[in-house]
Design a protein around this motif. Structure first.
Motif, PDB file in Angstrom:
ATOM      1  N   GLU A 235       0.807  -1.218   0.000  1.00  0.00           N
ATOM      2  CA  GLU A 235       0.000   0.000   0.000  1.00  0.00           C
ATOM      3  C   GLU A 235       0.845   1.275   0.000  1.00  0.00           C
ATOM      4  O   GLU A 235       0.325   2.362  -0.239  1.00  0.00           O
ATOM      5  N   ASP A 236       2.162   1.154   0.265  1.00  0.00           N
ATOM      6  CA  ASP A 236       3.027   2.334   0.160  1.00  0.00           C
ATOM      7  C   ASP A 236       3.556   2.522  -1.258  1.00  0.00           C
ATOM      8  O   ASP A 236       4.360   3.421  -1.510  1.00  0.00           O
ATOM      9  N   GLY A 237       3.120   1.651  -2.190  1.00  0.00           N
ATOM     10  CA  GLY A 237       3.521   1.774  -3.586  1.00  0.00           C
ATOM     11  C   GLY A 237       4.694   0.900  -3.975  1.00  0.00           C
ATOM     12  O   GLY A 237       5.044   0.822  -5.165  1.00  0.00           O
TER      13      GLY A 237
ATOM     14  N   MET B 181       1.288  -3.724   6.719  1.00  0.00           N
ATOM     15  CA  MET B 181       0.456  -2.988   5.764  1.00  0.00           C
ATOM     16  C   MET B 181      -0.248  -3.955   4.830  1.00  0.00           C
ATOM     17  O   MET B 181       0.086  -5.152   4.780  1.00  0.00           O
ATOM     18  N   ASN B 182      -1.237  -3.446   4.115  1.00  0.00           N
ATOM     19  CA  ASN B 182      -1.977  -4.266   3.167  1.00  0.00           C
ATOM     20  C   ASN B 182      -1.198  -4.397   1.869  1.00  0.00           C
ATOM     21  O   ASN B 182      -0.342  -3.571   1.543  1.00  0.00           O
ATOM     22  N   GLY B 183      -1.526  -5.449   1.115  1.00  0.00           N
ATOM     23  CA  GLY B 183      -0.854  -5.666  -0.154  1.00  0.00           C
ATOM     24  C   GLY B 183      -1.689  -6.514  -1.088  1.00  0.00           C
ATOM     25  O   GLY B 183      -2.706  -7.094  -0.690  1.00  0.00           O
ATOM     26  N   MET B 184      -1.259  -6.586  -2.332  1.00  0.00           N
ATOM     27  CA  MET B 184      -1.945  -7.399  -3.343  1.00  0.00           C
ATOM     28  C   MET B 184      -0.944  -8.307  -4.036  1.00  0.00           C
ATOM     29  O   MET B 184       0.175  -7.896  -4.350  1.00  0.00           O
ATOM     30  N   ILE B 185      -1.349  -9.550  -4.263  1.00  0.00           N
ATOM     31  CA  ILE B 185      -0.614 -10.458  -5.136  1.00  0.00           C
ATOM     32  C   ILE B 185      -1.423 -10.595  -6.415  1.00  0.00           C
ATOM     33  O   ILE B 185      -2.619 -10.906  -6.363  1.00  0.00           O
TER      34      ILE B 185
ATOM     35  N   PRO C 184      -5.826   2.563  -3.894  1.00  0.00           N
ATOM     36  CA  PRO C 184      -7.020   2.882  -3.099  1.00  0.00           C
ATOM     37  C   PRO C 184      -7.696   1.624  -2.548  1.00  0.00           C
ATOM     38  O   PRO C 184      -8.231   1.643  -1.422  1.00  0.00           O
ATOM     39  N   LYS C 185      -7.658   0.520  -3.308  1.00  0.00           N
ATOM     40  CA  LYS C 185      -8.247  -0.737  -2.832  1.00  0.00           C
ATOM     41  C   LYS C 185      -7.457  -1.284  -1.637  1.00  0.00           C
ATOM     42  O   LYS C 185      -8.035  -1.820  -0.691  1.00  0.00           O
ATOM     43  N   LEU C 186      -6.140  -1.124  -1.691  1.00  0.00           N
ATOM     44  CA  LEU C 186      -5.308  -1.611  -0.597  1.00  0.00           C
ATOM     45  C   LEU C 186      -5.550  -0.802   0.672  1.00  0.00           C
ATOM     46  O   LEU C 186      -5.640  -1.355   1.773  1.00  0.00           O
ATOM     47  N   HIS C 187      -5.652   0.501   0.529  1.00  0.00           N
ATOM     48  CA  HIS C 187      -5.901   1.358   1.695  1.00  0.00           C
ATOM     49  C   HIS C 187      -7.274   1.071   2.315  1.00  0.00           C
ATOM     50  O   HIS C 187      -7.462   1.233   3.527  1.00  0.00           O
ATOM     51  N   ALA C 188      -8.231   0.639   1.484  1.00  0.00           N
ATOM     52  CA  ALA C 188      -9.602   0.425   1.967  1.00  0.00           C
ATOM     53  C   ALA C 188      -9.802  -0.947   2.600  1.00  0.00           C
ATOM     54  O   ALA C 188     -10.791  -1.171   3.305  1.00  0.00           O
ATOM     55  N   TYR C 189      -8.857  -1.881   2.391  1.00  0.00           N
ATOM     56  CA  TYR C 189      -9.052  -3.251   2.873  1.00  0.00           C
ATOM     57  C   TYR C 189      -9.075  -3.319   4.402  1.00  0.00           C
ATOM     58  O   TYR C 189      -8.241  -2.718   5.075  1.00  0.00           O
TER      59      TYR C 189
END
Length: 356
Positions: free
Chosen positions: A8-10, A125-129, A142-147
């Motif tokens: 989520e930090d990019g 922090m949140n993340g995506m695979i 934005p999806k990661l911050h909202a999870y």
């Protein structure tokens, strides 16, 4: 197939897809255990999280009969390298096939040391695979911050009560995401263990007249379990001996007016030193939690600290004044090498009157 881990930090890590190829958004946490990856994968406390294994080579002994529940619970799995040729006389398959069977997406081939340093410095922090090479950060972040992890206890608890037969004390085990070895540790000591779903009313437990009550580990933010906390307060008032582990430890504190708070990056691994404040002895413990009890928020007339984490001085256990109740944040049923803390189950047996 390429895969990407987006924080989520990019920050973006590129690696190879393992397991399922579906997109996954979750809270990213790290575990420092050198072995026990199957126990990690099947621990219900990891529901709502994706796990980074800091040990660089995972899967050496394949899949063995050491599962802590009937399925795997993490949302995702992140490793440096997966063993291509597992070797163990109990091996029943590879971790790669297991991840596919359990529909868990993962990523291998990334610098897990660098990733862990980020999580330690900036916090969990949140993340995506994802396997989508055309991902758009402006859409993903934005999806990661909202999870939000949300209510996960209801997902991991048993659907109906069941009994492990025994000839000794009768124990009611509240399943908030219990690992199999909790019931097994009690059963091996002769206990008849009745496992109850997390939402079971306290009146049902008390009316069964158990010799003791066990509050299990589990996932998520303990403060979200408001209805369960109310029932635990009733169990506290019943004067039945109670032993609580991990989430159960936190819920008992909340039921008595205490507070919990989120740790920066949590305690997850098999090498955490905890000190028994009564004896001064230090034990190496297995841990898996992202929240801790604020011991100062509980009056000394109600409970006193029993264990403390040697690394960061966070609370690791409470002893309740005038009650046959004690709780620990770590996992005495786990065997991270030392098995010393198994004596806590013996203490619980003594509280219930010993073997009958």
């Amino acid at each position: 197939m390429k895969a990407f881990l987006i924080l989520e930090d990019g920050t973006v890590f590129e690696g190879t897809s393992i397991g399922s190829t579906k997109d996954m958004i979750s809270e990213i946490v790290f575990n420092t255990s050198m072995t026990g990856y199957l126990e990690v994968l099947t621990d219900p406390s990891y529901a709502g999280q994706a796990v980074v294994m800091t040990y660089p080579l995972i899967g050496n002994y394949g899949i063995t009969p050491d599962m802590e529940s009937k399925k795997a619970w993490p949302d995702g799995y992140i490793v440096r390298e997966l063993s291509r040729m597992p070797s163990n006389f109990r091996c029943e398959g590879t971790i790669q096939d297991f991840l596919k069977e359990q529909d868990i997406p993962g990523i291998a081939g990334i610098d897990t040391r660098a990733l862990t340093k980020i999580l330690r410095e900036k916090g969990t922090m949140n993340g995506m695979i994802t396997t989508n090479e055309n991902y758009n950060l402006d859409e993903v972040l934005p999806k990661l911050h909202a999870y939000k992890v949300g209510d996960v206890v209801s997902k991991v608890t048993c659907s109906e009560k069941y009994v492990l037969e025994g000839n000794g004390p009768k124990v009611a085990l509240m399943d908030f995401g219990a690992k199999n070895n909790i019931a097994r540790s009690l059963n091996d000591r002769g206990c008849e263990v009745t496992v109850y779903p997390a939402n079971t009313p306290a009146e049902e437990i008390i009316s069964a007249n158990p010799d003791g009550i066990m509050l299990s580990n589990g996932p998520g933010d303990p403060a979200d379990c408001t209805s369960i906390i109310k029932e635990i307060r009733k169990l506290y008032d019943s004067d039945i001996p109670i032993f609580a582990i991990c989430l159960g430890h936190q819920l008992m504190a909340l039921a008595n007016g205490g507070k919990t708070y989120k740790l920066k990056y949590g305690h997850r691994g098999g090498n955490h030193p905890v000190k028994d404040l009564q004896t001064g002895r230090v034990y190496i413990s297995s841990q898996n939690h992202g929240y801790a009890v604020d011991a100062d928020s509980i009056p000394e007339s109600v409970a006193v600290p029993a264990f403390v984490n040697v690394n960061d001085n966070t609370n690791e256990g409470m002893s309740y004044v005038g009650k046959n109740i004690f709780t620990v944040q770590f996992h005495p049923e786990a065997c991270p090498g030392p098995q010393d803390s198994g004596y806590l189950f013996d203490r619980f047996m003594d509280m219930m009157g010993g073997t009958k």
